[in-house]
Design a protein around this motif. Sequence first.
Motif, PDB file in Angstrom:
ATOM      1  N   TYR A 243      99.733  63.633  50.186  1.00  0.00           N
ATOM      2  CA  TYR A 243      99.753  64.940  49.521  1.00  0.00           C
ATOM      3  C   TYR A 243      98.567  65.148  48.597  1.00  0.00           C
ATOM      4  O   TYR A 243      98.333  66.267  48.128  1.00  0.00           O
ATOM      5  CB  TYR A 243     101.062  65.113  48.743  1.00  0.00           C
ATOM      6  CG  TYR A 243     102.263  65.175  49.648  1.00  0.00           C
ATOM      7  CD1 TYR A 243     102.553  66.341  50.363  1.00  0.00           C
ATOM      8  CD2 TYR A 243     103.087  64.072  49.830  1.00  0.00           C
ATOM      9  CE1 TYR A 243     103.646  66.398  51.224  1.00  0.00           C
ATOM     10  CE2 TYR A 243     104.178  64.122  50.686  1.00  0.00           C
ATOM     11  CZ  TYR A 243     104.448  65.283  51.379  1.00  0.00           C
ATOM     12  OH  TYR A 243     105.518  65.334  52.238  1.00  0.00           O
ATOM     13  N   ALA A 244      97.808  64.095  48.307  1.00  0.00           N
ATOM     14  CA  ALA A 244      96.711  64.179  47.343  1.00  0.00           C
ATOM     15  C   ALA A 244      95.443  64.730  47.993  1.00  0.00           C
ATOM     16  O   ALA A 244      95.194  64.552  49.189  1.00  0.00           O
ATOM     17  CB  ALA A 244      96.437  62.809  46.744  1.00  0.00           C
ATOM     18  N   ASP A 245      94.617  65.365  47.174  1.00  0.00           N
ATOM     19  CA  ASP A 245      93.274  65.763  47.578  1.00  0.00           C
ATOM     20  C   ASP A 245      92.296  64.612  47.367  1.00  0.00           C
ATOM     21  O   ASP A 245      91.276  64.520  48.063  1.00  0.00           O
ATOM     22  CB  ASP A 245      92.809  66.967  46.760  1.00  0.00           C
ATOM     23  CG  ASP A 245      93.732  68.169  46.908  1.00  0.00           C
ATOM     24  OD1 ASP A 245      94.279  68.371  48.006  1.00  0.00           O
ATOM     25  OD2 ASP A 245      93.916  68.900  45.897  1.00  0.00           O
ATOM     26  N   ALA A 246      92.586  63.766  46.391  1.00  0.00           N
ATOM     27  CA  ALA A 246      91.728  62.618  46.095  1.00  0.00           C
ATOM     28  C   ALA A 246      92.564  61.531  45.440  1.00  0.00           C
ATOM     29  O   ALA A 246      93.614  61.807  44.834  1.00  0.00           O
ATOM     30  CB  ALA A 246      90.570  63.017  45.178  1.00  0.00           C
ATOM     31  N   LEU A 247      92.105  60.307  45.568  1.00  0.00           N
ATOM     32  CA  LEU A 247      92.742  59.157  44.933  1.00  0.00           C
ATOM     33  C   LEU A 247      91.738  58.486  44.008  1.00  0.00           C
ATOM     34  O   LEU A 247      90.536  58.431  44.299  1.00  0.00           O
ATOM     35  CB  LEU A 247      93.185  58.116  45.963  1.00  0.00           C
ATOM     36  CG  LEU A 247      94.072  58.533  47.127  1.00  0.00           C
ATOM     37  CD1 LEU A 247      94.334  57.326  48.025  1.00  0.00           C
ATOM     38  CD2 LEU A 247      95.374  59.130  46.630  1.00  0.00           C
ATOM     39  N   VAL A 248      92.241  57.947  42.904  1.00  0.00           N
ATOM     40  CA  VAL A 248      91.462  57.043  42.076  1.00  0.00           C
ATOM     41  C   VAL A 248      92.246  55.742  42.009  1.00  0.00           C
ATOM     42  O   VAL A 248      93.465  55.745  41.835  1.00  0.00           O
ATOM     43  CB  VAL A 248      91.184  57.653  40.683  1.00  0.00           C
ATOM     44  CG1 VAL A 248      92.471  57.907  39.907  1.00  0.00           C
ATOM     45  CG2 VAL A 248      90.231  56.784  39.886  1.00  0.00           C
ATOM     46  N   MET A 249      91.560  54.626  42.187  1.00  0.00           N
ATOM     47  CA  MET A 249      92.264  53.356  42.388  1.00  0.00           C
ATOM     48  C   MET A 249      91.599  52.218  41.632  1.00  0.00           C
ATOM     49  O   MET A 249      90.378  52.041  41.694  1.00  0.00           O
ATOM     50  CB  MET A 249      92.268  53.021  43.887  1.00  0.00           C
ATOM     51  CG  MET A 249      92.919  51.702  44.255  1.00  0.00           C
ATOM     52  SD  MET A 249      94.713  51.767  44.078  1.00  0.00           S
ATOM     53  CE  MET A 249      95.165  50.088  44.535  1.00  0.00           C
TER      54      MET A 249
END
Length: 450
Positions: A243-249
């Motif tokens: 569902y995300a447009d972007a991830l930060v990990m």
Amino acid sequence: MRSYTTRMATPADLPDREERAAALDAAGYNLFDLDADRVFVDLLTDSGTGTMSDDQWAALHRGDESYAGSSSFRRLREAVDDVMGFDRVLPAHQGRGAENVLYGTLVAEGDYVLNNTHFDTTRAHVAANGAEAVDCPVPAARDPDADDPFKGNFDVEAARARVQEVGAENVPVVVLTITNNSAAGQPVSVANTREVAAFADEVDATFVIDACRFAENAHFVTEREAEFADASAAEVAREQLGYADALVMSAKKDGLSNIGGFVAVDDGFDDLFERAKQRTILYEGFPTYGGLAGRDIEAMAVGLREAVDDDYLAHRVEQVATLGAELAAAGLPIYEPVGGHAVYVDAGAALDHVPSEAFPGQALACELYLEGGVRTVELGSFAFPETQRPEYVRFAVPRRTYHREHFEHVGETAAAVVDRSDELTGFEVVDEPPMRELRHFSADLRPLDS
């Protein structure tokens, strides 16, 4: 059922009490400034402190150290695509490097960033870019005793009200942190993720998932969300992250690595990916190594796949629950249900005679070290000034590292501290950095007179 055998041992000695007292004083009563060899059981953080698997150690040997286009990066990109559903990946040296890349691209002066709850470095990156971090936890998150399976959820109605105050044009980013670290590591439901995604679309904001502990979150979803009762954690992870447009990990958490992180961007956001790519080159390195050695990228790629193994996750969550039971038996008021990576203790309740401005969490954390060489971290008014946070102390469990006897020692230490808790006084800050959002990493304190 999952267990682990030890193939390499590291000795740990408990310094005597006088040595511990001297070390604590020399550190300015800031546990971040203690030398690690002065600590017996280290529960300061679960970030990068876990034990890598034999497959990860083997992967280190095939690290491709090419500056550009390394095969190690290709394997990382394939792992992120397989596990998380994103094939456009920008590696970074760790999570805060990834935050710098993404939030430095998305956030500008005068903006507002909405999150279920910002953690310390996220809040600092928002502030560093001239924006305001706005927390939108559900009401149950503030109640350590509330019976709610998803106390980490994002309060969409509270966020909608804030948007009406400041204007949608000033809210470029909506963030969902899974699990919600600042809310005691509590999970976020897939249903709530869908609601937040729809809300972000409604206000035309980029929807970012902070996926540091995405696998632990997925495990809780399989246990607590009826729709996914028959799903694997791997299946839930791809559904939720999709569902995300972007991830930060930060791969130092559910990447099971000692270093590393990345930004991942959905295929529909070409401009965002290109701008983040250029910022990666400026701050982290060429986009196929991003500040990491090829061998570390290899370990991260293997760790991502291991992190969604259901047996591993059951073992991981059970370990944290075991520590929670030890602390509760010792008489400390713990946040329940226990989260996926740490046990949170309500120091405000445990030391109700110490006012918030005297940092009861820091008093408890320092006494735990003084009593038994146990290092934890305060996540209350000292770590988060001016944010109205509960006075928590976090006991974060490194992955695949400690055993039951370590947790028993922590429990015995806690019981001894509880027995004399009414004798403890608070602290005052004597020196702190200009960026107060990160003061807990380097500020100096001193005890108040009893």
